[in-house]
Design an enzyme around this catalytic site. Structure first.
Site, PDB file in Angstrom:
ATOM      1  N   HIS A 146       0.847  -1.194   0.000  1.00  0.00           N
ATOM      2  CA  HIS A 146       0.000   0.000   0.000  1.00  0.00           C
ATOM      3  C   HIS A 146       0.881   1.242   0.000  1.00  0.00           C
ATOM      4  O   HIS A 146       1.798   1.384   0.809  1.00  0.00           O
ATOM      5  CB  HIS A 146      -0.902   0.012   1.233  1.00  0.00           C
ATOM      6  CG  HIS A 146      -1.769   1.229   1.324  1.00  0.00           C
ATOM      7  ND1 HIS A 146      -2.833   1.450   0.487  1.00  0.00           N
ATOM      8  CD2 HIS A 146      -1.712   2.302   2.153  1.00  0.00           C
ATOM      9  CE1 HIS A 146      -3.402   2.602   0.790  1.00  0.00           C
ATOM     10  NE2 HIS A 146      -2.738   3.137   1.803  1.00  0.00           N
ATOM     11  N   GLY A 164      -4.298   9.169   5.933  1.00  0.00           N
ATOM     12  CA  GLY A 164      -4.623  10.541   6.285  1.00  0.00           C
ATOM     13  C   GLY A 164      -3.437  11.481   6.337  1.00  0.00           C
ATOM     14  O   GLY A 164      -3.600  12.661   6.660  1.00  0.00           O
ATOM     15  N   LYS A 167      -0.471  11.108   1.384  1.00  0.00           N
ATOM     16  CA  LYS A 167       0.434  10.450   0.425  1.00  0.00           C
ATOM     17  C   LYS A 167       0.044  10.771  -1.016  1.00  0.00           C
ATOM     18  O   LYS A 167       0.898  11.083  -1.857  1.00  0.00           O
ATOM     19  CB  LYS A 167       0.415   8.937   0.646  1.00  0.00           C
ATOM     20  CG  LYS A 167       0.955   8.486   1.989  1.00  0.00           C
ATOM     21  CD  LYS A 167       1.021   6.989   2.104  1.00  0.00           C
ATOM     22  CE  LYS A 167      -0.345   6.349   2.131  1.00  0.00           C
ATOM     23  NZ  LYS A 167      -1.125   6.686   3.324  1.00  0.00           N
ATOM     24  N   ASP A 185      -2.095   3.715  -4.317  1.00  0.00           N
ATOM     25  CA  ASP A 185      -2.875   2.905  -3.390  1.00  0.00           C
ATOM     26  C   ASP A 185      -2.397   1.457  -3.324  1.00  0.00           C
ATOM     27  O   ASP A 185      -1.977   0.986  -2.284  1.00  0.00           O
ATOM     28  CB  ASP A 185      -4.368   2.961  -3.724  1.00  0.00           C
ATOM     29  CG  ASP A 185      -5.207   2.310  -2.642  1.00  0.00           C
ATOM     30  OD1 ASP A 185      -4.993   2.639  -1.460  1.00  0.00           O
ATOM     31  OD2 ASP A 185      -6.056   1.465  -2.964  1.00  0.00           O
ATOM     32  N   ARG A 252      17.173  10.709  15.375  1.00  0.00           N
ATOM     33  CA  ARG A 252      17.239  11.905  14.535  1.00  0.00           C
ATOM     34  C   ARG A 252      18.303  11.752  13.449  1.00  0.00           C
ATOM     35  O   ARG A 252      18.098  12.115  12.293  1.00  0.00           O
ATOM     36  CB  ARG A 252      17.544  13.127  15.405  1.00  0.00           C
ATOM     37  CG  ARG A 252      17.666  14.402  14.579  1.00  0.00           C
ATOM     38  CD  ARG A 252      17.768  15.621  15.457  1.00  0.00           C
ATOM     39  NE  ARG A 252      17.917  16.830  14.648  1.00  0.00           N
ATOM     40  CZ  ARG A 252      17.945  18.057  15.150  1.00  0.00           C
ATOM     41  NH1 ARG A 252      17.817  18.244  16.454  1.00  0.00           N
ATOM     42  NH2 ARG A 252      18.090  19.095  14.353  1.00  0.00           N
TER      43      ARG A 252
END
EC number: 2.7.11.-
Length: 318
Positions: A146, A164, A167, A185, A252
């Protein structure tokens, strides 16, 4: 999962045009197939097709000029034995190449053993190249992922992340910047050799991008032919995360490049935090450019570490 079925009839029809071959013997064996165990153990299409070889059974055996000469270059009894041994190889198909004519004994053997034999004027080397490429793709390990798969600056990039996070909107922005869409998708991925993953779009979703609030967009119709790609090799995964996820799960400045396993192949991965006001498209393109440098053997982080080490040694030497 690796598919394990391809019949002689399907192989013949697939290349009836490109190889211009004819079915000259074994017409009753149209459903003859590759051995499932051999297909499962094969590392690539190269294991499933090659020149006539008595120590490699269960593969497509190609008979070119030299092979036909070998079968007929001995005493009649030896020639019969050489041809009869082909049956023990249990080939799914025999292919007569180089515009050769099959010996009568070979045709009779194929009819008795019900081994399909095709004949083509193309060179044996060309036939092997074509069939290896086809069988590598057909029998490749595959999965579905996906995300949004794109060609960004010539590199195959998979954009993943939680639902959400935008992308598809990011994909649209990258397309408007001159990059190309492969799939949105649902992306079909294939391991075409030991180190290479290839991705393409399912036929149902070709050229389509879904953007919330707008719906389905036909990228090819809107942006033109150059905005879509048929397939790309996966070289980088860009994973979008929220701030709290980044702080909780990722360093990081990771000392080693991140990778993600896809069908047994490690693929480079970068993680990008999504917050309001950040230009994610620019960050993705920067990540791609940095990955291109890494693939060329240039590691900016390691160069910084080395520069820092030299600076410390210089200070300690004072």
């Amino acid at each position: 999962m690796k598919p394990n079925v391809v019949s002689a009839d399907a192989l013949f029809e697939e290349f009836r045009g490109p190889l211009k071959w004819e079915w000259v013997a074994g017409l009753g064996a149209s459903e003859r197939r590759f051995d499932e165990v051999v297909v499962r153990l094969a590392s690539s299409g190269a294991d499933l097709v090659g020149y006539l070889n008595y120590i490699h059974p269960y593969r497509v055996q190609i008979l070119g000029e030299r092979e036909i000469a070998y079968l007929g270059s001995a005493s009649p009894d030896d020639c019969k034995r050489r041809i009869a041994r082909i049956v023990t190889l249990e080939p799914p198909v025999l292919v007569l190449a180089d515009n050769q004519t099959a010996p009568d004994a070979l045709v009779s053997m194929c009819e008795r053993a019900q081994i399909p034999m095709f004949s083509t004027q193309e060179s044996a080397a060309f036939v092997i190249d074509v069939l290896r490429a086809y069988l590598s793709k057909h029998f490749a390990d595959r999965t579905t992922m996906h995300g949004v798969f794109m060609d960004i600056l010539g590199l195959g990039v998979m954009i993943t992340g939680e639902s959400g996070l935008g992308k598809s909107e990011l994909g649209l922005e990258l397309i408007s910047r001159g990059n190309g869409l492969v799939a949105d998708d649902s992306v079909d991925l294939f391991r075409i050799n030991q180190t290479t993953i290839e991705g393409k779009c399912p036929e149902l979703l070709q050229n389509l991008l879904e953007v919330r609030g707008i719906g389905l967009l036909d990228i090819r119709a809107i942006f033109g032919e150059t905005a879509v790609r048929r397939k790309m090799r996966l070289k980088l995964i860009v994973h979008l995360v929220r701030k709290e996820t980044l702080e909780r799960d990722y360093e990081r400045l990771p000392y080693e490049p991140l990778t993600q396993d896809v069908l047994g192949v490690p693929v480079l991965k970068v993680v990008i935090q999504v917050v309001a006001g950040r230009n994610i498209a620019v960050l993705v393109e920067a990540a791609v450019r940095n990955t291109i440098l890494q693939l060329r053997g240039i590691d900016t982080y390691q160069e910084f570490v080395e520069r820092h080490r030299r600076a410390m040694e210089h200070d300690n030497g004072r």
